[in-house]
Design a protein around this motif. Structure first.
Motif, PDB file in Angstrom:
ATOM      1  N   SER A   1       0.849  -1.191   0.000  1.00 23.73           N
ATOM      2  CA  SER A   1       0.000   0.000   0.000  1.00 23.73           C
ATOM      3  C   SER A   1       0.888   1.246   0.000  1.00 23.73           C
ATOM      4  O   SER A   1       2.100   1.159   0.174  1.00 23.73           O
ATOM      5  N   VAL A   2       0.282   2.397  -0.168  1.00 25.19           N
ATOM      6  CA  VAL A   2       1.042   3.644  -0.188  1.00 25.19           C
ATOM      7  C   VAL A   2       1.696   3.926   1.162  1.00 25.19           C
ATOM      8  O   VAL A   2       2.620   4.727   1.250  1.00 25.19           O
ATOM      9  N   TYR A   3       1.231   3.261   2.217  1.00 25.67           N
ATOM     10  CA  TYR A   3       1.796   3.486   3.544  1.00 25.67           C
ATOM     11  C   TYR A   3       3.115   2.761   3.741  1.00 25.67           C
ATOM     12  O   TYR A   3       4.010   3.260   4.415  1.00 25.67           O
TER      13      TYR A   3
ATOM     14  N   GLY B   1       8.352   5.702  -6.412  1.00 29.74           N
ATOM     15  CA  GLY B   1       9.778   5.997  -6.440  1.00 29.74           C
ATOM     16  C   GLY B   1      10.408   5.780  -5.079  1.00 29.74           C
ATOM     17  O   GLY B   1       9.725   5.451  -4.106  1.00 29.74           O
ATOM     18  N   PRO B   2      11.699   5.980  -4.997  1.00 26.02           N
ATOM     19  CA  PRO B   2      12.386   5.766  -3.725  1.00 26.02           C
ATOM     20  C   PRO B   2      11.872   6.722  -2.642  1.00 26.02           C
ATOM     21  O   PRO B   2      11.590   7.883  -2.908  1.00 26.02           O
TER      22      PRO B   2
END
Length: 193
Positions: free
Chosen positions: A28-30, A36-37
């Motif tokens: 997930s985005v968390y 990207g890094p």
């Protein structure tokens, strides 16, 4: 022998409680660097702290409801979990995550069926039932509410901890009341007592 098998069961349950949130939030985005890094919303320290807190919250809920189930009855706790699953599902649906709410409605329907079946079938032990599935299911819908639907965290935590309010009927002053008053205070668990 029974104490040892009970201890092993609780060690496995606590391990499962620790694994649920990382599984639900995997990629997930968390937790993941999707764009990207260093693009994950939580740093490794934040992720460790939040996932540890979620595991502790789930473990607390599971232990407290298990103890309540041992003191009262399986149907009493399942009624409370059914209402919580239904409220959580509707909240997720109204927080603009309709599909997540539909999954919660399925869980609420399963809990309603398990609750009604618990009146007919005699459990093998006083703590048997679908407590683990129920708690983890509600926790999953709670996680979706907080992460995907962007529901307010305070509201999501209140929904998750709402079943613990059933402990109010076990307070010393309420225990001294007659069965009719205790049943009224613990509705919807009243048919169970």
């Amino acid at each position: 022998m029974t104490t040892r098998s009970g201890s092993v069961a609780w060690i496995l349950r606590l391990g499962l409680a620790a694994a649920v949130a990382p599984i639900l939030l995997h990629n997930s985005v968390y937790l993941a660097d999707l764009t990207g890094p260093d693009s994950a919303e939580w740093s490794p320290a934040q992720a460790t702290m939040i996932l540890g807190g979620l595991a502790a919250l789930l473990a607390l809920l599971w232990v407290m409801l298990s103890r309540l189930q041992a003191r009262t009855s399986t149907p009493a706790v399942l009624w409370v979990l059914f209402l919580d699953a239904l409220a959580t599902a509707l909240t997720v649906m109204l927080s603009s995550y309709f599909r997540g709410g539909l999954l919660g409605l399925g869980l609420a329907g399963a809990l309603a069926g398990a609750t009604l079946a618990s009146y007919v079938a005699q459990p093998q032990s006083p703590t048997s039932g679908s407590l683990g599935m129920s708690v983890i299911g509600i926790f999953s819908v709670f996680s979706w509410a907080d992460s995907s639907a962007r529901c307010q965290t305070g509201l999501a935590v209140c929904l998750l901890l709402a079943p613990l309010l059933a402990w109010t009927t076990e307070l010393p002053r309420l225990r001294r009341l007659g069965p009719v008053w205790r049943s009224t205070a613990s509705w919807p668990a009243s048919p169970c007592r």
